[in-house]
Design an enzyme around this catalytic site. Sequence first.
Site, PDB file in Angstrom:
ATOM      1  N   LYS A  18      -0.570  11.937   7.528  1.00  0.00           N
ATOM      2  CA  LYS A  18      -0.006  10.393   7.863  1.00  0.00           C
ATOM      3  C   LYS A  18       1.068  11.785   9.136  1.00  0.00           C
ATOM      4  O   LYS A  18       2.019  11.277   9.984  1.00  0.00           O
ATOM      5  CB  LYS A  18       1.262  10.463   7.237  1.00  0.00           C
ATOM      6  CG  LYS A  18       0.538   8.517   6.468  1.00  0.00           C
ATOM      7  CD  LYS A  18       1.706   8.072   5.639  1.00  0.00           C
ATOM      8  CE  LYS A  18       0.152   7.284   4.825  1.00  0.00           C
ATOM      9  NZ  LYS A  18       1.770   6.392   4.373  1.00  0.00           N
TER      10      LYS A  18
ATOM     11  N   LYS B 150     -11.021   7.121   4.430  1.00  0.00           N
ATOM     12  CA  LYS B 150     -10.674   6.267   3.691  1.00  0.00           C
ATOM     13  C   LYS B 150     -10.393   4.908   4.618  1.00  0.00           C
ATOM     14  O   LYS B 150     -10.362   4.736   5.783  1.00  0.00           O
ATOM     15  CB  LYS B 150      -9.376   6.941   3.202  1.00  0.00           C
ATOM     16  CG  LYS B 150      -8.364   5.393   1.994  1.00  0.00           C
ATOM     17  CD  LYS B 150      -7.430   6.662   1.889  1.00  0.00           C
ATOM     18  CE  LYS B 150      -6.060   5.959   2.413  1.00  0.00           C
ATOM     19  NZ  LYS B 150      -4.934   7.028   2.099  1.00  0.00           N
TER      20      LYS B 150
ATOM     21  N   LYS C 220      -5.609   0.481   5.830  1.00  0.00           N
ATOM     22  CA  LYS C 220      -4.734  -0.507   7.052  1.00  0.00           C
ATOM     23  C   LYS C 220      -4.133  -0.346   7.955  1.00  0.00           C
ATOM     24  O   LYS C 220      -4.071  -0.896   9.184  1.00  0.00           O
ATOM     25  CB  LYS C 220      -2.682  -0.631   6.123  1.00  0.00           C
ATOM     26  CG  LYS C 220      -2.978  -1.344   4.718  1.00  0.00           C
ATOM     27  CD  LYS C 220      -1.891  -1.095   4.128  1.00  0.00           C
ATOM     28  CE  LYS C 220      -1.677  -1.824   2.780  1.00  0.00           C
ATOM     29  NZ  LYS C 220      -0.531  -1.894   2.064  1.00  0.00           N
TER      30      LYS C 220
HETATM   31  P1  TYM Z   1      -1.572   1.767  -0.669  1.00  0.00           P
HETATM   32  O1  TYM Z   1       0.450   0.666  -0.116  1.00  0.00           O
HETATM   33  O2  TYM Z   1      -1.285   2.247   0.470  1.00  0.00           O
HETATM   34  O3  TYM Z   1      -2.328   1.215  -1.542  1.00  0.00           O
HETATM   35  C1  TYM Z   1      -2.558   0.054  -2.440  1.00  0.00           C
HETATM   36  C2  TYM Z   1      -2.736   0.635  -3.569  1.00  0.00           C
HETATM   37  O4  TYM Z   1      -4.593   0.490  -3.163  1.00  0.00           O
HETATM   38  C3  TYM Z   1      -5.064   2.085  -3.583  1.00  0.00           C
HETATM   39  N1  TYM Z   1      -5.933   2.386  -1.584  1.00  0.00           N
HETATM   40  C4  TYM Z   1      -7.184   2.416  -2.368  1.00  0.00           C
HETATM   41  N2  TYM Z   1      -8.599   2.713  -3.021  1.00  0.00           N
HETATM   42  C5  TYM Z   1      -9.642   2.666  -2.965  1.00  0.00           C
HETATM   43  N3  TYM Z   1     -10.049   3.241  -1.793  1.00  0.00           N
HETATM   44  C6  TYM Z   1      -9.173   3.289  -1.151  1.00  0.00           C
HETATM   45  N4  TYM Z   1      -9.595   3.044   0.784  1.00  0.00           N
HETATM   46  C7  TYM Z   1      -7.237   2.236  -0.883  1.00  0.00           C
HETATM   47  N5  TYM Z   1      -6.485   2.367   0.431  1.00  0.00           N
HETATM   48  C8  TYM Z   1      -5.657   2.478  -0.955  1.00  0.00           C
HETATM   49  C9  TYM Z   1      -4.013   2.885  -3.165  1.00  0.00           C
HETATM   50  O5  TYM Z   1      -4.858   3.788  -4.085  1.00  0.00           O
HETATM   51  C10 TYM Z   1      -3.166   2.221  -4.406  1.00  0.00           C
HETATM   52  O6  TYM Z   1      -2.811   2.157  -5.716  1.00  0.00           O
HETATM   53  N6  TYM Z   1       2.323   4.755  -1.607  1.00  0.00           N
HETATM   54  C11 TYM Z   1       1.637   3.763  -2.208  1.00  0.00           C
HETATM   55  C12 TYM Z   1       2.523   2.698  -3.575  1.00  0.00           C
HETATM   56  C13 TYM Z   1       3.190   3.143  -3.909  1.00  0.00           C
HETATM   57  C14 TYM Z   1       2.355   3.001  -5.608  1.00  0.00           C
HETATM   58  C15 TYM Z   1       4.105   3.370  -5.818  1.00  0.00           C
HETATM   59  C16 TYM Z   1       1.644   3.346  -6.417  1.00  0.00           C
HETATM   60  C17 TYM Z   1       4.503   3.003  -4.341  1.00  0.00           C
HETATM   61  N7  TYM Z   1       4.514   3.566  -5.592  1.00  0.00           N
HETATM   62  C18 TYM Z   1       3.997   3.911  -7.892  1.00  0.00           C
HETATM   63  C19 TYM Z   1       1.921   3.773  -7.909  1.00  0.00           C
HETATM   64  C20 TYM Z   1       2.683   3.771  -8.334  1.00  0.00           C
HETATM   65  C21 TYM Z   1       0.878   3.123  -1.583  1.00  0.00           C
HETATM   66  O7  TYM Z   1       1.523   3.642  -0.299  1.00  0.00           O
HETATM   67  O8  TYM Z   1      -0.200   2.760  -1.823  1.00  0.00           O
END
Ligand code: TYM
Length: 330
Positions: free
Chosen positions: A110, A193, A196
């Site tokens: 990032k 990947k 968003k």
């Molecule tokens: P975020 O918002 O990017 O994504 C949310 C969830 O979706 C999963 N994900 C994917 N899984 C498979 N293929 C993909 N292309 C893909 N893109 C996203 C992510 O792995 C995630 O499970 N930091 C985290 C949010 C967060 C969090 C936490 C998660 C904040 N605190 C505590 C677990 C526990 C995030 O930005 O996810």
Amino acid sequence: MRIVSGIQPTGNLHLGNYLGAIKRWVAMQDEGECLFFLADLHAITVYNDPAELRANVRAMAAALIACGIDPQRSILFNQARVPAHAELAWLLNGTARMGWLNRMTQFKEKSGKNREAVSVGLFAYPVLMAADVLLYQATHVPVGEDQKQHLELARDIATKFNTDFAVDLFTLPEPLIGKAGARVMSLRDGTAKMSKSDPSDMSRVNLTDDSDLIAQKIRKAKTDADPLPDGVDGLEGRPEARNLVAIYAALTGQEAQGVLDQHGGQGFGAFKPALAELLVETMRPIKQRLDELNANPGELDAILERGSARAAELGRPTLLNAYEALGLQR
Ligand code: TYM
């Protein structure tokens, strides 16, 4: 079993989020006590328009409920309404090491070449994530593959804190990463990947896309010219083909080989419409519920208020014990 996970309320919920995380959150509601939250405090580590962020928190809450998160059974809330997340994150900043954070691949991706200009929050991001799960003594954290390293860091922070302050305070959280759907790739590039932040909307299927758009995105998805192989070994070196098969497998709850048993030998001219149809059918009921929920924003706020109050209550003892362990008077 205490299950905790979060999602950033930025942009749309896409198929990667759905298959990698949300579909599994929904299934886990029967297996333990669940807390699911909108990571709005994580969202501000990059600039977000305030009005958009406010709207996105509601929109993402609606999307989760439409997918099957039941606010009666699970605690659904947003981080910002539970100040204990920010408080515990600060306490854990004393334990987390610069070297550990320096190794986080997501930060490297990032920040890119722009290391000096990114926010401090983007660097400290995984410490807040550790606080998110440690606050509730989470035993299991269902996430996609990309979050695995962050959860390993949470375990390291928990272990060091417990050791340094000779307490048995934090439970070590177990990441739960599914087999199918753990890493859904871009429709335009099978090595990137689905995300968003990809500037091309054609790279992802959003939960809010209508049937025609979904069909168009799948039709235009990058592929090679060969038909699907009969066995998974034949997907080697064909990232785009592998991705479409993996998506089909995750949607139907089977292994990639099961999909190839059915569709092996088919060209994409036949397989893509089958996949599009499957996607449209999966999304249809979700979109319908989403429209109903969006018609009632007051109800969404009330759900998040209630969820936040319950989360704050559950997190309180751990937060107070962390202050106590550190010798702080609160
Ligand atoms: P975020 O918002 O990017 O994504 C949310 C969830 O979706 C999963 N994900 C994917 N899984 C498979 N293929 C993909 N292309 C893909 N893109 C996203 C992510 O792995 C995630 O499970 N930091 C985290 C949010 C967060 C969090 C936490 C998660 C904040 N605190 C505590 C677990 C526990 C995030 O930005 O996810």
